[in-house]
Design an enzyme around this catalytic site. Structure first.
Site, PDB file in Angstrom:
ATOM      1  CG  ASN A 196       5.770  -6.192  -0.256  1.00 10.25           C
ATOM      2  OD1 ASN A 196       6.142  -6.137  -1.383  1.00 10.25           O
ATOM      3  ND2 ASN A 196       4.561  -6.440  -0.620  1.00 10.25           N
ATOM      4  CG  ASP A 210       0.174   4.235   3.031  1.00  9.22           C
ATOM      5  OD1 ASP A 210      -0.290   3.185   3.238  1.00  9.22           O
ATOM      6  OD2 ASP A 210       1.456   4.372   3.457  1.00  9.22           O
ATOM      7  CB  SER A 220      17.227  18.232 -21.653  1.00 10.18           C
ATOM      8  OG  SER A 220      17.302  17.315 -23.410  1.00 10.18           O
ATOM      9  NE  ARG A 266      19.286  19.537 -16.670  1.00 10.28           N
ATOM     10  CZ  ARG A 266      19.743  20.484 -17.156  1.00 10.28           C
ATOM     11  NH1 ARG A 266      19.770  19.717 -18.575  1.00 10.28           N
ATOM     12  NH2 ARG A 266      21.437  20.410 -17.670  1.00 10.28           N
ATOM     13  NE  ARG A 293       2.602  -3.982  14.042  1.00 14.13           N
ATOM     14  CZ  ARG A 293       3.632  -3.131  13.008  1.00 14.13           C
ATOM     15  NH1 ARG A 293       3.182  -1.545  12.604  1.00 14.13           N
ATOM     16  NH2 ARG A 293       4.377  -2.184  14.499  1.00 14.13           N
ATOM     17  CE  LYS A 295      -2.144  -1.184   3.969  1.00 13.29           C
ATOM     18  NZ  LYS A 295      -1.836  -1.779   3.982  1.00 13.29           N
ATOM     19  CB  THR A 296       3.975   2.314   1.846  1.00 12.61           C
ATOM     20  OG1 THR A 296       3.329   2.072   2.880  1.00 12.61           O
ATOM     21  CG2 THR A 296       4.583   3.677   2.056  1.00 12.61           C
TER      22      THR A 296
END
Length: 582
Positions: free
Chosen positions: A152, A113, A392, A395, A178, A31-32
């Protein structure tokens, strides 16, 4: 094309309204990562966007995991009233900050979030914000593949402030507890709760419900192209060319440029080895190393800089769409000449370096629009990626990855001879720069970075530039010695392999006999004609231009990246001959 959009005076798109994207999902479902990636994309579009993380705010209030009440994440038995009051306070405070972003700061999109795995909590959130004119969308991340969840968890363990200083195994075990706790009370989003986007296994499949509006559909399209597989993206400028300040010339590399290409190859190999050791030291599972893919533009100086990778068997792809910004009438001019010949254009340029377009030229806005397909390809790519290109172009892509707003794109500073390394992580991206080349073409006598043409240079482009942007050139770590050592080792391995190959061919030829049974006389230098043919062919290839149509890609070579272990190279024949001693 959709991106990037010109920013209105209010900073909002009048037709899109206020949008709240509420993430839903169990821990370690990406999710993050998805929230930060979506924030980068929307900011690159020019939309004022911010991620508000419930976990980040809780850490700000309470500190790390060791300071959280023991029953804070508890779900199987009732929490204490003090813990419930603390949870309500943190939730209300962050939601007040979200409304402040809309009403006071002029924001348009917020990504909230949090886990939000409870139907009642989602309903309360939906009613609270919809009543204030905010369009709410639920973004649920679902994952049933244990290897993704494990990866994850490892990523969160390494980057989450919750587990700073924790033992790796203890942190992973705590995180798993958790997850198992929350699995018992988790409710997936249903159609009657409101608009939603469901992402399965981080992009494997997407399901949408009642999604309407321009920005909302752009978000869906973006989410179809992302993943959470760990990978590293490298950026480096092309080598010095024979004619440096002409866009039309499309000049080949200078002798220093060819030396630079070899050094760049060594720097990338050395950096990948060092990164592998870093991951091992951090306790990450070794696994299989990602293959390395190289992208270049179709300009000679860019794709010829990739030739050492071609010779080593890496997959190298030309992308004509990645050509540098077109300077138009300013092509070949110095800063002083541009100011003198086009004073009005120069003044308008200084007032807005991002959006101003010189006659018959491209603005940085035009270039960013052109590069949008590259952005989506970059998000889809699961290999490690090296982009050899022009200042460019780099950048624009770096500004997107590190989350800069469009008007700061011209401020990103990258020098020839620096390797920029970007690693997407759960809590944003980690960017570092490494200096590997100090030879000809890096800077002028005063130390200023040299660029291919005036439009590539960032010097003197308005008051916004000194105070903002990312100066990778100033913050680079020195790795010249490591690159030199790697180049030396690689050349020795290549020379030895080439010598063995040539020696085998010579011995085979010497032992061949004619049809009448007599041994054929060896040529005084049996390999010389072949060497001359190879050298002539290589010279011809180095000076041949590209006829690829704009918008199409051409694969120069395709391999498995085994070149890091050492393969034959065409530039070491003289040394190989001396080893043979014939």
């Amino acid at each position: 094309m959709a991106a990037p959009l010109y920013v209105t005076q209010s900073g909002r798109l009048f037709h899109a309204g206020l949008i709240l994207i509420v993430t839903v999902g169990l821990p370690a479902r990406g999710k993050t990562h998805i929230s930060r990636a979506l924030e980068r994309y929307l900011r690159w579009l020019g939309v004022k966007t911010r991620v508000y993380s419930l976990g980040d705010y809780r850490r700000k209030v309470l500190g790390g995991a060791e300071n959280v009440p023991p029953d804070y994440f508890q779900t199987k038995s009732p929490r204490s009233e003090a813990t419930n009051a603390l949870r309500r306070r943190i939730k209300n405070e962050i939601e007040d900050q979200i409304m402040d972003f809309y009403t006071v700061q002029g924001g348009q999109v917020v990504i909230y979030d949090a886990n939000n795995g409870n139907v009642k909590n989602r309903k309360d959130c939906y009613q609270k914000f919809e009543s204030k004119g905010v369009h709410v969308i639920f973004l649920e991340s679902i994952c049933d593949q244990e290897e993704i969840i494990t990866a994850n968890i490892r990523s969160v363990k390494l980057s989450s402030p919750d587990y700073a200083g924790w033992d790796a195994d203890r942190a992973v075990a705590d995180y798993w507890s958790r997850i198992r706790d929350q699995e018992q009370v988790y409710d997936t989003v249903t159609a009657d709760e409101g608009p939603f986007i469901k992402v399965m296994n981080v992009g494997e499949r997407i399901e949408v419900n009642r999604i309407e509006g321009y920005l909302q559909t752009r978000c869906c399209f973006f989410l179809m192209n992302i993943h959470t597989k760990p990978r590293t993206i490298y950026f480096a400028r092309s080598g010095q060319s024979l004619i440096e300040h002409s866009y039309k010339a499309d000049s080949d590399l200078s002798p220093a440029g060819w030396e630079y290409s070899e050094r760049m190859k060594a720097a990338v190999v050395a950096r990948r080895k060092a990164l592998k050791e870093e991951r091992k030291a951090n306790g990450e599972a070794p696994g299989n190393e990602n293959p390395l893919l190289i992208w270049t533009s179709a300009r000679r100086r860019a794709y010829h800089t990739a030739w050492p990778f071609v010779h080593s068997g890496f997959k190298v792809v030309q992308k004509p769409i990645m050509s540098e910004i077109n300077p138009g009438v300013w092509d070949g001019l110095s800063t002083g000449e541009a100011m003198e010949l086009y004073p009005d254009e120069w003044d308008r340029f200084l007032s807005d370096p991002y959006a101003h377009r010189a006659p018959r030229a491209e603005s940085y806005h035009d270039l960013s629009v052109r590069l949008e397909p590259v952005i989506f390809e970059l998000e889809r790519c699961q290999d490690d990626l090296l982009i050899i290109g022009h200042a460019s172009v780099i950048r624009c892509l770096l500004a997107y990855l590190v989350g800069l707003p469009p008007n700061e794109v011209p401020a990103v500073e990258i020098a020839r001879g620096d390797l920029v390394e970007v690693t997407p992580a759960s809590y944003g991206v980690i960017s570092r720069a490494f200096h590997f080349w100090s030879g000809e073409g890096r800077g002028d006598a005063s130390g200023e970075n040299l660029y291919e043409n005036f439009a590539e240079s960032t010097s003197g482009k308005g008051s916004v530039l000194p105070d903002s942007g990312v100066n990778f050139a100033a913050d680079a770590f020195n790795m010249e010695q490591e690159a030199e050592e790697e180049e030396k080792i690689e050349k020795e391995i290549q020379a030895d392999n080439l010598a063995k190959s040539l020696k085998g061919k010579i011995l085979n030829k010497l032992h061949n006999t004619s049809k009448d049974g007599t041994r054929s006389a060896p040529h005084p230098h049996p390999t010389l004609p072949h060497l001359q043919e190879d050298q002539e062919r290589e010279r011809e290839e180095r000076t041949t231009g590209s006829d690829v149509d704009y918008g199409s890609d051409e694969v120069l070579s395709e391999g498995d990246g085994a070149g890091e272990e050492g393969k034959e190279g065409g530039s070491l024949r003289a040394r190989a001959m001396s080893i043979l001693e014939i």
